[in-house]
Write a protein that holds these residues in place. Sequence first.
Motif, PDB file in Angstrom:
ATOM      1  N   ASP A 129      49.335 -60.777  19.652  1.00 56.13           N
ATOM      2  CA  ASP A 129      47.757 -60.731  19.931  1.00 56.13           C
ATOM      3  C   ASP A 129      47.765 -62.374  20.182  1.00 56.13           C
ATOM      4  OD1 ASP A 129      49.191 -61.391  17.260  1.00 56.13           O
ATOM      5  OD2 ASP A 129      46.884 -60.398  16.584  1.00 56.13           O
ATOM      6  N   ASP A 130      48.035 -63.067  20.224  1.00 60.39           N
ATOM      7  CA  ASP A 130      47.850 -64.515  20.386  1.00 60.39           C
ATOM      8  C   ASP A 130      47.574 -65.297  21.164  1.00 60.39           C
ATOM      9  OD1 ASP A 130      50.053 -64.504  20.932  1.00 60.39           O
ATOM     10  OD2 ASP A 130      51.664 -66.305  19.958  1.00 60.39           O
ATOM     11  N   GLN A 181      41.713 -64.018  21.363  1.00 57.56           N
ATOM     12  CA  GLN A 181      41.675 -64.783  20.058  1.00 57.56           C
ATOM     13  C   GLN A 181      39.990 -65.054  20.731  1.00 57.56           C
ATOM     14  OE1 GLN A 181      42.917 -64.777  17.774  1.00 57.56           O
ATOM     15  NE2 GLN A 181      44.476 -63.972  17.916  1.00 57.56           N
ATOM     16  N   SER A 193      41.351 -55.630  18.890  1.00 58.25           N
ATOM     17  CA  SER A 193      41.793 -56.812  19.111  1.00 58.25           C
ATOM     18  C   SER A 193      40.762 -57.267  20.463  1.00 58.25           C
ATOM     19  CB  SER A 193      43.062 -57.046  18.953  1.00 58.25           C
ATOM     20  OG  SER A 193      43.951 -57.530  18.190  1.00 58.25           O
ATOM     21  N   CYS A 252      37.671 -62.053  15.017  1.00 62.87           N
ATOM     22  CA  CYS A 252      38.961 -61.853  13.155  1.00 62.87           C
ATOM     23  C   CYS A 252      39.357 -60.025  13.545  1.00 62.87           C
ATOM     24  CB  CYS A 252      38.138 -61.999  12.355  1.00 62.87           C
ATOM     25  SG  CYS A 252      39.091 -62.286  10.546  1.00 62.87           S
ATOM     26  N   SER A 253      40.286 -60.393  14.259  1.00 63.58           N
ATOM     27  CA  SER A 253      40.589 -58.483  14.215  1.00 63.58           C
ATOM     28  C   SER A 253      41.673 -58.209  13.138  1.00 63.58           C
ATOM     29  CB  SER A 253      41.901 -58.652  15.321  1.00 63.58           C
ATOM     30  OG  SER A 253      43.063 -59.321  14.813  1.00 63.58           O
ATOM     31  N   LYS A 311      44.858 -60.620  12.591  1.00 60.94           N
ATOM     32  CA  LYS A 311      44.166 -62.059  12.061  1.00 60.94           C
ATOM     33  C   LYS A 311      43.796 -61.810  11.052  1.00 60.94           C
ATOM     34  CE  LYS A 311      43.526 -65.045  13.695  1.00 60.94           C
ATOM     35  NZ  LYS A 311      44.196 -65.964  14.415  1.00 60.94           N
ATOM     36  N   ASP A 366      48.047 -62.001   9.670  1.00 60.66           N
ATOM     37  CA  ASP A 366      48.549 -63.515  10.022  1.00 60.66           C
ATOM     38  C   ASP A 366      48.807 -63.935   8.887  1.00 60.66           C
ATOM     39  OD1 ASP A 366      48.845 -63.239  12.852  1.00 60.66           O
ATOM     40  OD2 ASP A 366      46.352 -64.549  12.244  1.00 60.66           O
TER      41      ASP A 366
END
Length: 533
Positions: A41-42, A47, A91, A196-197, A200, A204
Amino acid sequence: MGNDEVDFVVVGGGSAGCVLANRLSADGVASVRLLEAGGRDDTPFVQVPVGAVATLPRKFHNWGYQTVPQPGLGGRRGYQPRGKVLGGSSSINAMIYARGHPSDYDRWAAAGNPGWGWADVLPRFLRSEDNQVFGAPLHGRGGPLTVSALRTANPVAEAFVRAGEECGHRRNPDFNGEEQEGVGHYQVTQRDGLRCSAAKAYLDPVRGRANLSIVIDAHATRVLFEGRRAVGVEYLRGGRREAVRARREVVLSAGAFGSPQLLMLSGVGPAAEIARHGIALVHDLPGVGANLQDHPDFVFGWTSDSTELIGFEPRGVLRLFREFGRFRRERAGMLTSNFAEAGAFLKSSPDEPVPDLQLHFVVAIVADHARKLHFSLGFSCHVCVLRPRSRGSLLLASGDPMDDPLIDPAFLADPDDLERLVRGFRVTRAILEAPALAPYRKKELWSAGVTRDEDVRALLRARVDTVYHPVGSCRMGSDTAAVVDPELRVSGLEGLRVIDASVMPDLVGGNTNAPTIMIAEKGADLLLGRRAA
């Protein structure tokens, strides 16, 4: 399966799965394997909030499902985007933090689900939340999920709120406060201007735990059984078939489409449906795939000359480029927009006990889920029916786990849904035609000139689709037709639970991401034998 064995296997790294991976591994002892069919997801498309416009219309971090032809929509196929990435739909969604109405959960409890009333679920909402604006007693501070105000200060979204006030609706600063009804700006799952999924928020901070392993690009193909006990999960990764064994429990968190599909592929579901595809029956459970529900939604569109709005035309593109600098400096401005910046919870008639309509005001023109581009500046407004009576289903297209399932939300199958949406159409149009929006209105698009009830109905059938809230296909209950019991255990089997939006008995009056996270918070308590929040 060799020695590849853990305590808990969680299938699906979406909103529910991320919560479970965090909470189940928190003691540092219980080993947890999280399987996610999508990738990392990065990327900036995840994001940076405005990047979601790239994922919604195509299969990019997105399953991109279609429905079967919908009789209530004139035979059209609907579109069903769902997140295929760590964080799942959290996301790629509009980040709106809405819990629904307290009465929704009391209705669940009254329908045979003890422990799921508002007083029971509120502590789980609070535990998950780190609200930057509101506090006790209805909001949490210090939880994993950051909830904040938008950082765009868009004057057109504010004009929508004032237009609602001009139509007699009260301004509501907090749709999750004492009263849901009103018009206002949405709070969002955003941290310092970034999404802020669930990944995240929950994954994370704990990726370094030795007892948590996260496997991406892992497409689950079936649950493995020994007798009536689930003992593991088989999955495809990189063209190879692999498996992992669960010492304690297998948990399906693959969502309202993925969880019932995987159950049926594993031989759990309606016996006739399973036999039709040549799958060995493990357990006849007719409710699997039944009771599918979604919010039927119509979108208005207007063109505008305001560069405060997002659009793919020269002035709009130039404005977006200028906003990159502001985003880098301040983590604010247009690139932090969730598009659906403001909205409302309203009643289609004064006789309704609670709001039965939800509006999402969008600072861009949205047509067919952004799959049809309008090269103009403009705005849109969604209106959906919050508690539709229509009930659909999910079936297998084949016994091949790589084939998409047959999704039938049965949009507008019940006449009440259509008539309620006709009233919603009129309520929404009145706001969009109010004086506060006059400086921003230019041309009404596909709904222009549609005024008679029969013409409104025809327009709705031609354009209604999902607003991305499918639930209910593994319904929770105490009756024989339920798929899971109030402890979220699959009926008639051992070592197997479903914990995601599919267990909702019926739809909540609002967006479904926050309720799904709450379900996972409570589900983790149930798995670990905790009875209190």
